[in-house]
Design an enzyme around this catalytic site. Structure first.
Site, short mmCIF file in Angstrom:
data_model
loop_
_atom_site.label_atom_id
_atom_site.label_comp_id
_atom_site.label_asym_id
_atom_site.label_seq_id
_atom_site.Cartn_x
_atom_site.Cartn_y
_atom_site.Cartn_z
N GLY A 747 0.81 -1.22 0.00
CA GLY A 747 0.00 0.00 0.00
C GLY A 747 0.83 1.25 0.00
CB SER A 1019 -6.23 3.96 2.71
OG SER A 1019 -6.28 4.49 4.02
CB ALA A 1020 -5.45 6.25 -2.86
CB CYS A 1021 -1.64 3.13 -0.35
SG CYS A 1021 -2.23 3.25 1.35
CG PHE A 1022 -4.06 -0.42 1.87
CD1 PHE A 1022 -3.29 -1.56 1.70
CD2 PHE A 1022 -3.66 0.55 2.76
CE1 PHE A 1022 -2.13 -1.71 2.45
CE2 PHE A 1022 -2.50 0.39 3.49
CZ PHE A 1022 -1.71 -0.73 3.34
#
Length: 1053
Positions: A747, A1019-1022
């Site tokens: 992420g 949470s764009a990373c996830f």
């Protein structure tokens, strides 16, 4: 008397036999002695036989010599024409020998006597026929020998007598006193003998010797009778179509350099009357094309002289216009057959363009075959040649005399082509049915022969006529390729009588597609073909090109088939370019069904994917067997891992049918299938490199300051190159210099990549500019070509390559002409409209301006470099070359090439080198520009909420109230609102190409507490949406829209 003491004094010699054993030798020695004795006896016997043979031959030769001398002496004193003639036949049976001087005099004397007439006016050489018809055999043999004597020395003092005697033998009036039966027999025998004795070839050699002696304004007098003798046999017997005299008249006589200017006018008049080019020779050559590959036409210089003579007789001499459509048809057929067999580079040579790196060989203009790359990879980098390519040094041709080259180039002039085209557009009732085919063969031969010469484009420009295109399509192509989707049609293409028309139409329409802007292409008044006709033609191209890649180009057609103007590989490439250009038009303004281009019925899609992946793996399997590779240091990687082999599209077609198809004709395979192949290629590459997401052995680490994401990313990762394929673990440092807690499970890297992409593609950084459609392309300014900036372009390419390798979508759009560089494709006039509308409009005006000379343009362009005006030549000395009606198309293409290619070539190359560190070039060539854009940033399509829900992970909610309300609310969102939601959660507004099942990490909705006053966060990373426990539809809708449209954003879980 018996002698009991064996002491006889007789001289009889007996064998010395020793029966004692005191001196006995071994059996081996005894056998060896016996063998030696036997060999000695045999050698002696051979020597005796040889001596006898030599004596016999010597005696025979002495007798023959004595007989020959006696015979010559008797004939010298004999006045009887018949006896002397028969004696000469005996004497000359084995040639002229050492008595050549006496025999020459004897033949000369015989000719003088033969010319004399009796009281009835009959030549003495003909008189014996009255009593013996077989005398014609003697006449034929003597005629052939007499002509040989002339050829040995055409300027002998006796030559006029020899030629006069020959003419008397072939004068039909000389036989008028004989019965018709005797006449017919004698003439047939006589002509048959000279036909078998190289009659025409010998005369041609004599003519060439005399031509070399011509004075500037005076032709040798012997040329006229020699020219008459060329056709003399035809005066006795009407020429049959099988006459062996025809081939040498075509492939020897017409291959004499500058024949029309070498012969005196009476000789030319005789040829015109008795050996008419258009009524006799060209029809014969048209029906018997093999004669155009024999004699002096076996080599290129002979073909060139032949073409120059035909041009002089037909065009300069005006004969072409006098013999109508039938004569023109034969003319085109013959010239087309000759042009198709000239060597590569012939047109440049004729045009006076000699390559400096060629070498001269024996003064002969020889050209060897060479491989020519397709319009493809223009990027620097390693290229492992796997296709057999001839590496021989190319011999240089000698300079062609201007008198010859000036004649040959007339074939490619607009005036000549216009004359021929008129008969296509406005056919008469006498126009033969083969006219279009002959015209196509002629033009295709011209294009093949003049490739690389400026004349090549001039020929195409001359053929850009709506009437011509429409006529060739309707009369020569349409309805003749109904079964083109069958394998057998491609296999038999070389022998297909309709192939030349299709090849020519493809050449011309490809040129039309290259030069014509979209507005004209889609105009019913400007385009020669309707949309339906274009699709039918493109369908033929698609089918034949498809089987060309799947079946290969070896072919099984005959070498003399009508389509052998060019090799099947070149034909396949020609059809491929046609399909590609129509597909590009369709991409800009759709007029074809999306499934029109695919060949689903011919493909086993599942088997195709597996076979393509296997073939791709095979390309590198031999290089990496047994290698244990550390992916954390690019310098430790073998070459195959540091930079994958960059095979060209042409090479891929040789290596693998499926990879060749995917790289050259990708639109024939469904897009979803190609996407699947792309992901399988990456998976196979990961397996080959031994990449394991959970392994700690193959990882790279980077510490990134949140305030300097781009710079730190460049410093930490820019040197890794292909090692970026391994897992990258990111550690963030906050604005206070404190390392943020947390372990990167993927992420953090996605967040880093998302933020890095925003920074590096920001147009304010100076590396990128945006078109009116907000599509990016490299800054063309010289500032962007500095070494440090090029390193940034390379790094950005690596970043994008990493995103594509990991299946992460990046919200960025590139200009079509820049994406075309990734695919090795050239840009066109229409691409310029997105870059510089004013320049595009100006070029459109120039294209259609009646007198472009009035615009005072030249082949140069002016650039403003920080206020300093710079003039850049588009060609050497371009500022001194004016733009005219003849060269404006070239000027337009050069301007487009400069603006769309040259200005950004260094930047594009650096970017692509970085991209190809991770993504193999041949993987990208499976897509067009629009499909590449989808591969990078997802599909510009409606967002399917049902598909999203089916592949969504919902976690942490105490009950299903909030999730149920969430799906109800988003189901009611507009497509714009759905894209905003997707951008908010995943950082990209477009859905994955193969659906949300391929989104990684999976889309998730997580419970974020009961405080309903808070806005949703992500949470764009996830790819995770954190949603408070809203209990009403109204509040959830209001809060969610406020969050996704306010630009609020990302936080860490």
């Amino acid at each position: 008397m018996f002698d009991p003491d064996f002491s006889s004094s007789s001289s009889t010699k007996y064998n010395d036999i020793n029966l004692s054993t005191s001196q006995s030798t071994s059996s081996t020695a005894l056998l060896s002695n016996i063998r030696v004795e036997r060999e000695l006896r045999e050698r002696k016997k051979k020597e005796q036989n040889c001596a006898i043979t030599i004596q016999r031959i010597w005696r025979g030769r002495r007798i023959a010599r004595r007989f020959r001398d006696d015979l010559i002496s008797r004939l010298e004193d004999d006045d009887d024409v018949e006896r002397v003639g028969r004696g000469l036949v005996v004497l000359l049976r084995e040639g002229w020998g050492r008595d050549r001087g006496r025999l020459e005099a004897l033949v000369g004397n015989w000719c003088e006597k033969a010319l004399k007439k009796d009281h009835d006016g009959i030549h003495r050489s003909i008189l014996p026929l009255s009593k013996d018809a077989d005398w014609s055999i003697i006449l034929g043999l003597l005629s052939a020998r007499t002509l040989q004597l002339v050829n040995l020395n055409p300027i002998l003092t006796s030559t006029p007598v020899l030629l006069a005697a020959l003419e008397s033998v072939f004068d039909p009036l000389s036989y008028s006193h004989l019965s018709q039966e005797t006449q017919n027999y004698a003439k047939e025998i006589l002509v048959g003998i000279v036909e078998s004795r190289s009659w025409v070839e010998t005369i041609v050699q004599s003519i060439e010797q005399l031509v070399a002696l011509n004075l500037p304004k005076k032709k040798h007098p012997h040329l006229v009778p020699l020219t008459r003798l060329l056709t003399a046999p035809f005066s006795l017997i009407s020429p049959a179509s099988t006459s062996p005299l025809f081939p040498p008249l075509i492939n020897h006589l017409l291959a004499i350099p500058s024949l029309p200017s070498s012969l005196p006018i009476p000789a030319l008049s005789h040829l015109s009357t008795h050996l008419n080019l258009f009524t006799l020779l060209l029809p014969y050559a048209s029906q018997n094309p093999q004669v155009l590959k024999e004699g002096r036409l076996q080599n290129e210089i002979g073909k060139t002289y032949f073409l120059a003579n035909l041009t002089t007789f037909g065009i300069t001499g005006g004969m072409l216009s006098r013999f109508g459509a039938g004569g023109i048809s034969n003319w085109m057929n013959v010239i087309g057959n000759v042009l198709k067999d000239v060597n590569e580079g012939w047109g440049k040579w004729v045009d006076g363009l000699l390559d400096d790196d060629d070498m001269e060989m024996n003064g002969m203009p020889i050209m060897i075959d060479s491989d020519e790359e397709d319009e493809e990879d223009q990027n620097d980098g390693p290229s492992n040649k796997v296709v057999p390519i001839k590496q021989n040094k190319q011999p240089r041709r000698i300079q062609l005399p201007k008198a010859i080259s000036n004649k040959v180039v007339i074939l490619a002039t607009p005036q000549h082509l216009s004359t021929l085209t008129t008969h296509i557009i406005q056919p008469s009732s006498k126009t033969p049915q083969s006219f279009i085919n002959d015209f196509s063969m002629f033009c295709a031969g011209l294009l093949s022969a003049f490739r690389g010469s400026p004349k090549w484009e001039n020929v195409l420009d001359s053929l850009l006529s709506k009437g011509l295109i429409r006529r060739i399509w309707r009369e020569g192509v349409r309805g003749r390729w109904m079964g083109s989707d069958q394998r057998e049609v491609w296999d038999g293409f070389s022998d297909n009588a309709d192939a030349p028309a299709l090849i020519l139409l493809t050449y011309v329409y490809n040129h039309y597609l290259l030069l014509t802007p979209d507005d004209e292409f889609f105009s019913t008044t400007s385009n020669a073909l309707s949309t339906d006709e274009i699709l039918e033609l493109a369908g033929i191209w698609r089918d034949l090109a498809f089987w060309g890649y799947m079946n290969g180009v070896s072919g099984n057609g005959s070498s003399s088939g009508p389509a052998t103007t060019m090799g099947k590989e070149e034909i396949r490439g020609l059809f491929t370019r046609g399909v590609t250009r129509v597909v590009e038009r369709n991409a800009r303004r759709q007029f074809a069904d999306p499934d029109f281009w695919t060949m689903k019925s011919q493909l086993d899609l599942r088997g195709f994917v597996e076979a393509a992946v296997f073939e791709d793996a095979e390309l590198t399997s031999a290089n990496n067997e047994g290698m244990d590779i550390e992916m954390n240091d690019s310098s430790s990687l073998p070459r195959w891992a540091r930079a994958r082999q960059r095979f060209t599209k042409r090479q891929m077609a040789y290596i693998s049918p499926r990879l060749g198809l995917l790289n050259n004709l990708p639109m024939s395979v469904p897009f979803q299938t190609r996407l699947e192949v792309f992901r399988k290629f990456i998976e196979s590459d990961q397996d080959r490199l031994g990449l394991d997401y959970h392994s700690r052995r193959q990882r790279n680490y980077a510490k990134i300051r949140r305030s300097h994401i781009a710079q730190d990313g460049f410093d930490e990762l820019g040197h890794l190159g292909p090692a970026l394929k391994s897992r990258i673990e990111i550690t963030f440092v906050d604005q206070h210099g404190m390392t943020e807690a947390g372990i990167d499970g993927g992420g953090l890297f996605k967040e880093f990549l998302t933020n890095l992409s925003k920074e590096v593609f920001d147009t304010n950084r100076g590396l990128w500019l945006a078109t009116d459609q907000n599509e990016l392309y490299p800054n063309p300014h010289s500032y962007a070509t500095e070494p440090h900036q090029l390193e940034w372009y390379r790094f950005i390419g690596q970043v994008l390559g990493k995103a594509m390798y990991e299946g992460m979508l990046v919200d960025v759009s590139f200009a079509d002409f820049f994406l075309a560089k990734w695919l090795g494709r050239q840009s066109y006039l229409d691409d310029l409209s997105s870059l510089d509308k004013e320049l595009y409009k100006g070029l459109i005006i120039l294209k259609n301006y009646p007198k472009p000379e009035e615009l005072a343009l030249n082949f140069a362009i002016t650039e403003d470099d920080f206020g300093v005006k710079r003039t850049i030549d588009l060609v050497p000395n371009g500022s001194e070359i004016a733009v005219t009606a003849e060269n404006r198309h070239e000027y337009i293409q050069l301007v487009c090439k400069y603006k769309l290619d040259r200005q950004i070539s260094a930047q594009s190359r650096a970017f692509f080198n970085g991209l190809s560190d991770l993504i193999d070039a041949k993987w990208l060539r499976m897509f067009d520009q629009q499909e590449l854009q989808q591969l990078i940033g997802g599909e510009e399509t409606s967002i399917d909420i049902d598909d999203l829900r089916a592949h969504c992970s919902v976690d942490g909610f105490p009950n299903d109230t909030t999730p149920r309300l969430f799906w109800k609310v988003v189901k009611g969102f507009t497509q714009e609102q759905r894209r905003a939601l997707l951008r908010f959660v995943t950082s990209c507004s477009r859905p994955p190409l193969l659906g949300f099942g391929y989104l990684y990490p999976k889309f998730g909705v997580k419970f974020n507490g009961n405080d309903t006053s808070r806005l949703p966060s992500a949470s764009a990373c996830f790819n995770l949406l954190k949603l408070p426990g809203y209990t009403t539809e109204q509040s959830l809708r209001t809060k969610l829209l406020q969050a996704i449209t306010s630009g609020a954003g990302f936080d860490m879980s």
